[in-house]
Write a protein that holds these residues in place. Structure first.
Motif, mmCIF file in Angstrom:
data_model
loop_
_atom_site.group_PDB
_atom_site.id
_atom_site.type_symbol
_atom_site.label_atom_id
_atom_site.label_comp_id
_atom_site.label_asym_id
_atom_site.label_seq_id
_atom_site.Cartn_x
_atom_site.Cartn_y
_atom_site.Cartn_z
ATOM 1 N N SER A 89 0.815 -1.208 0.000
ATOM 2 C CA SER A 89 0.000 0.000 0.000
ATOM 3 C C SER A 89 0.847 1.256 0.000
ATOM 4 O O SER A 89 0.380 2.323 0.389
ATOM 5 C CB SER A 89 -0.922 0.009 1.234
ATOM 6 O OG SER A 89 -0.152 -0.053 2.411
ATOM 7 N N ALA A 168 -13.580 -1.901 2.673
ATOM 8 C CA ALA A 168 -12.532 -1.785 3.689
ATOM 9 C C ALA A 168 -11.177 -2.182 3.114
ATOM 10 O O ALA A 168 -10.159 -1.539 3.387
ATOM 11 C CB ALA A 168 -12.871 -2.659 4.893
ATOM 12 N N LEU A 171 -10.068 0.663 0.826
ATOM 13 C CA LEU A 171 -9.651 1.855 1.566
ATOM 14 C C LEU A 171 -8.529 1.556 2.555
ATOM 15 O O LEU A 171 -8.062 2.461 3.248
ATOM 16 C CB LEU A 171 -10.854 2.442 2.308
ATOM 17 C CG LEU A 171 -11.995 2.959 1.413
ATOM 18 C CD1 LEU A 171 -13.192 3.370 2.269
ATOM 19 C CD2 LEU A 171 -11.526 4.119 0.557
ATOM 20 N N LYS A 172 -8.170 0.259 2.662
ATOM 21 C CA LYS A 172 -7.100 -0.178 3.569
ATOM 22 C C LYS A 172 -7.400 0.196 5.025
ATOM 23 O O LYS A 172 -6.565 0.752 5.730
ATOM 24 C CB LYS A 172 -5.751 0.396 3.116
ATOM 25 C CG LYS A 172 -5.319 -0.119 1.755
ATOM 26 C CD LYS A 172 -4.005 0.464 1.315
ATOM 27 C CE LYS A 172 -3.557 -0.160 -0.010
ATOM 28 N NZ LYS A 172 -4.532 0.051 -1.107
ATOM 29 N N CYS A 173 -8.633 -0.086 5.437
ATOM 30 C CA CYS A 173 -9.022 0.101 6.840
ATOM 31 C C CYS A 173 -9.451 -1.256 7.403
ATOM 32 O O CYS A 173 -9.342 -2.277 6.719
ATOM 33 C CB CYS A 173 -10.136 1.144 6.966
ATOM 34 S SG CYS A 173 -11.657 0.738 6.088
ATOM 35 N N SER A 174 -9.944 -1.259 8.624
ATOM 36 C CA SER A 174 -10.256 -2.516 9.301
ATOM 37 C C SER A 174 -11.518 -3.176 8.734
ATOM 38 O O SER A 174 -12.615 -2.610 8.849
ATOM 39 C CB SER A 174 -10.452 -2.269 10.798
ATOM 40 O OG SER A 174 -10.945 -3.438 11.425
#
Length: 206
Positions: A89, A168, A171-174
């Motif tokens: 990322s 998720a 967006l590279k979130c949890s």
């Protein structure tokens, strides 16, 4: 199995400007999707001429190489020719000018692409069900119809979970937190409040 695409993968990496020009790489059902540090370094004409490449185009802030249904095998080989951090990322070394519309298209495409196979599968089950009814092999009142219909509807009922997980990852979130938020939307008590048609107040002082 992917070994036979080793030469093709090597040529693709070379034509997109080399490993150092690749910021991130993903794939959908038929395409390799590159985020390049500098799109000017990619040789689109040369990519199109490669044996095994159907098309090459820039769309939605991505450089896309159309491979076909065996794209996953090619993807596995391409990854081997990239720098260790190329598929991570990490931020591009050179800022790419991407319009707001391009970013929006990239987000929608990146979110929906992973769940397209599941939606397509549900559609195929629906088509099978229609054929079974057409040839009078089952009736709409049978439990077989009920169960098979339930299988095809499951993807759409739980679509918020699938979209939450996919978004998720994009967006590279949890993913866990995203699934929890989707679970709130599908909670039966919240659904019942909507069906009751009554006004709902939250944190209202009395």
């Amino acid at each position: 199995m992917s070994k036979k695409y080793e030469k093709l993968a090597q040529d693709i990496v070379e034509k997109v400007g080399g490993s150092e020009n690749v910021s991130t790489l993903t794939h959908c059902m038929t395409r390799l999707r590159f985020a390049l540090n500098d799109t000017n370094k990619a040789d689109q004409k040369a990519l199109k001429s490669l044996d095994g490449v159907i098309d090459a185009l820039e769309s939605g802030g991505q450089f896309q190489v159309v491979i076909g249904t065996h794209v996953e095998d090619v993807y596995k080989e391409v990854i081997k020719h990239l720098q260790p951090n190329a598929s991570s990322s990490g931020e591009p070394t050179q800022a790419r000018k991407v319009s707001i519309l391009g970013k929006l298209i990239d987000f929608v495409s990146g979110t929906f692409s992973p769940i397209v196979p599941a939606i397509a599968g549900a559609g195929m089950i629906k088509a099978l069900l229609a054929l079974l009814i057409l040839f009078n092999w089952i009736s709409k009142d049978s439990q077989t119809y009920y169960v098979v219909s339930l299988m095809s509807d499951a993807i759409f009922y739980f679509l918020p979970f699938l979209l939450a997980f996919s978004a998720a990852n994009k967006l590279k979130c949890s993913p866990v937190l995203a699934l929890v938020l989707a679970g709130v939307l599908l909670h039966p008590n919240l659904t019942q409040l909507r069906l009751d048609g009554t006004d709902v107040s939250v944190l209202e002082s009395r």
